[in-house]
Enzyme design. Structure first.
Site, PDB file in Angstrom:
ATOM      1  CE  LYS A   1      -0.332  -0.020   5.015  1.00  0.00           C
ATOM      2  NZ  LYS A   1      -0.955  -0.704   6.260  1.00  0.00           N
TER       3      LYS A   1
ATOM      4  CE1 TYR B   1      12.951  31.669   4.741  1.00  0.00           C
ATOM      5  CE2 TYR B   1      12.950  29.213   4.264  1.00  0.00           C
ATOM      6  CZ  TYR B   1      12.804  30.493   3.657  1.00  0.00           C
ATOM      7  OH  TYR B   1      12.585  30.555   2.504  1.00  0.00           O
TER       8      TYR B   1
HETATM    9  C1  LIG Z   1      -0.252  -1.553   6.811  1.00  0.00           C
HETATM   10  C2  LIG Z   1      -1.011  -2.945   7.329  1.00  0.00           C
HETATM   11  C3  LIG Z   1       0.063  -4.039   7.548  1.00  0.00           C
HETATM   12  C4  LIG Z   1       1.491  -3.994   7.279  1.00  0.00           C
HETATM   13  O1  LIG Z   1       2.050  -3.567   8.738  1.00  0.00           O
HETATM   14  P1  LIG Z   1       3.517  -3.390   8.631  1.00  0.00           P
HETATM   15  O2  LIG Z   1       3.570  -3.087  10.511  1.00  0.00           O
HETATM   16  O3  LIG Z   1       4.135  -2.581   7.914  1.00  0.00           O
HETATM   17  O4  LIG Z   1       4.364  -4.687   8.602  1.00  0.00           O
HETATM   18  C5  LIG Z   1      -0.623  -5.466   7.605  1.00  0.00           C
HETATM   19  N1  LIG Z   1      -2.103  -5.391   7.890  1.00  0.00           N
HETATM   20  C6  LIG Z   1      -2.885  -4.377   8.103  1.00  0.00           C
HETATM   21  C7  LIG Z   1      -4.495  -4.549   7.913  1.00  0.00           C
HETATM   22  C8  LIG Z   1      -2.206  -2.985   7.561  1.00  0.00           C
HETATM   23  O5  LIG Z   1      -3.188  -1.830   7.371  1.00  0.00           O
END
Ligand SMILES: *Cc1c(COP(=O)(O)O)cnc(C)c1O
Length: 383
Positions: A50, A275
């Site tokens: 994702k 800045y």
């Molecule tokens: C993002 C996500 C993962 C992956 O988690 P990590 O900590 O990055 O390994 C797994 N399951 C769900 C439902 C998620 O939203």
């Protein structure tokens, strides 16, 4: 490797972008294999890609993982699913964590995507869509076991169980839940969530005997084999994060970030840097100004705790990070040395180290490495 070194050897003038982000696909593949090989008998590793594979490029990461045997991929949205589907062979199973929004069910079915059903209305809509096409279509059912994010509550599950025909009509192939504290092995919520998961699964299995189960994200996998079930869902660990904070990292580092130096300046009179004139600098000092700032994901909260490296020498950010520029104090470098590049992420300067020093989440560091870098993907041929 050669093209990469060649590019950096050209010096800063050879790059038109703010910096060069090198992503080691072989390391991502090795991390997936490490996880997949460590699982309890019968369990398999999916890959969570994702948010464009946590900012590293799902179009590259997805196929690279497919090449080493990964067949199940989790994304967050329909848009992400469509994007990665372009690059993955047909037998890849793409599972959408954010589910099918109302009206999108038909698109999921025609495009062969698997939605995660996490509420009763979502279940009802999927059931209708399946009845419309005349056959159950693969879906995943997500239960809330204590995180209170997405997932059916135990009351909603009871309502589902009261109408078991629905479970079959919805084509539920996977039952999953998500852990809130997997990176804290001693946190009592872990076992509570597992206990609730088991209770729910015991009831569901009476109606769905062959259904597969999934509970663990990266850190959940390292809680031990009794957390693996049929499918694990690593994301962060594939990209090099340590799934067991405080212990040695079993993962290979994946990213290297090199920023070109635009100007090295000698400070002859004491004053302030950047800045807000918030940071004093005492003369004599040497400062290197690099291309790359908060618009490139070098978040201002990294501030003055952020490090860079030139050769073996570690250097500090000085002053506020600006939109396109960051300033490093290079006074400690051997006199006369003008660096052409400053590295801010590499095998030693890992995302975990940035996290420890600055308090940023590793997830935030990676997913913010924005679009202005030139990207180089490294992959050794599979033997
Ligand atoms: C993002 C996500 C993962 C992956 O988690 P990590 O900590 O990055 O390994 C797994 N399951 C769900 C439902 C998620 O939203």
């Amino acid at each position: 490797m050669e093209s990469h070194q060649g590019l950096l050897n050209q010096g800063a003038s050879g790059v038109a972008s703010t910096g060069v982000l090198t992503i080691d696909l072989s390391a991502i593949q090795a991390n997936w294999r490490t996880i997949n090989a460590s699982l309890a008998a019968g369990a398999q590793a999916a890959a969570v890609i994702k948010a464009d594979a946590y900012g590293l490029g799902a179009a590259q990461v997805g196929p690279a993982l497919y090449r080493v045997g990964c067949r199940e991929f989790f994304v967050a949205t329909l848009t992400e699913a469509r994007a990665v589907k372009e690059y993955l062979p047909k037998d890849a199973n793409i599972i959408v964590l954010g589910g099918a929004r109302p009206g999108d069910e038909g698109a999921f079915i025609t495009e062969g995507l698997t939605p995660v059903l996490f509420s009763l209305p979502a279940v009802e809509r999927w059931q209708q869509a399946c009845l419309t096409v005349g056959a159950p279509q693969p879906s995943a059912l997500k239960l809330d076991t204590g995180m209170h994010r997405l997932g059916l509550s135990s009351d909603e599950l009871d309502q589902m169980l009261a109408e078991p025909a629905r479970l079959k009509e919805c084509g539920i192939a996977l039952v999953m839940s998500h852990l809130a504290c997997a990176d804290e092995p001693d946190h009592p919520l872990n076992r509570q969530q597992q206990h609730r998961f088991h209770n729910a699964v015991d009831q569901l299995r009476q109606h769905l005997p062959g259904v597969r189960l999934s509970l663990a994200n990266s850190s959940g996998i390292y809680l031990g084999p009794d957390w693996h079930y049929d499918l694990v869902r690593p994301g962060a660990s594939l990209y090099g994060f340590n799934p067991q904070p405080g212990n040695p990292n079993p993962m290979q580092p994946v990213v290297q970030l090199d920023l070109p130096v635009l100007q090295v300046r000698d400070v002859a009179h004491s004053g302030t840097v950047g800045y807000g004139a918030s940071t004093p600098v005492d003369a004599p000092a040497r400062l290197a100004v690099v291309a790359g700032g908060y618009a490139d994901g070098l978040n201002r909260t990294l501030g003055q705790h952020a490090l860079g490296v030139v050769g073996e020498q570690r250097i500090q950010v000085i002053g506020r990070i600006s939109m396109d520029l960051t300033i490093f104090d290079v006074s400690e470098l051997p006199s006369g040395e003008s660096p052409k590049w400053i590295q801010v992420l590499n095998r030693e300067l890992t995302v975990n180290l940035v996290t420890e020093r600055t308090g940023a989440l590793g997830y935030e560091v990676l997913t913010s490495l924005g679009g202005r870098y030139r990207r180089i993907y490294l992959e050794e041929p599979q033997s």
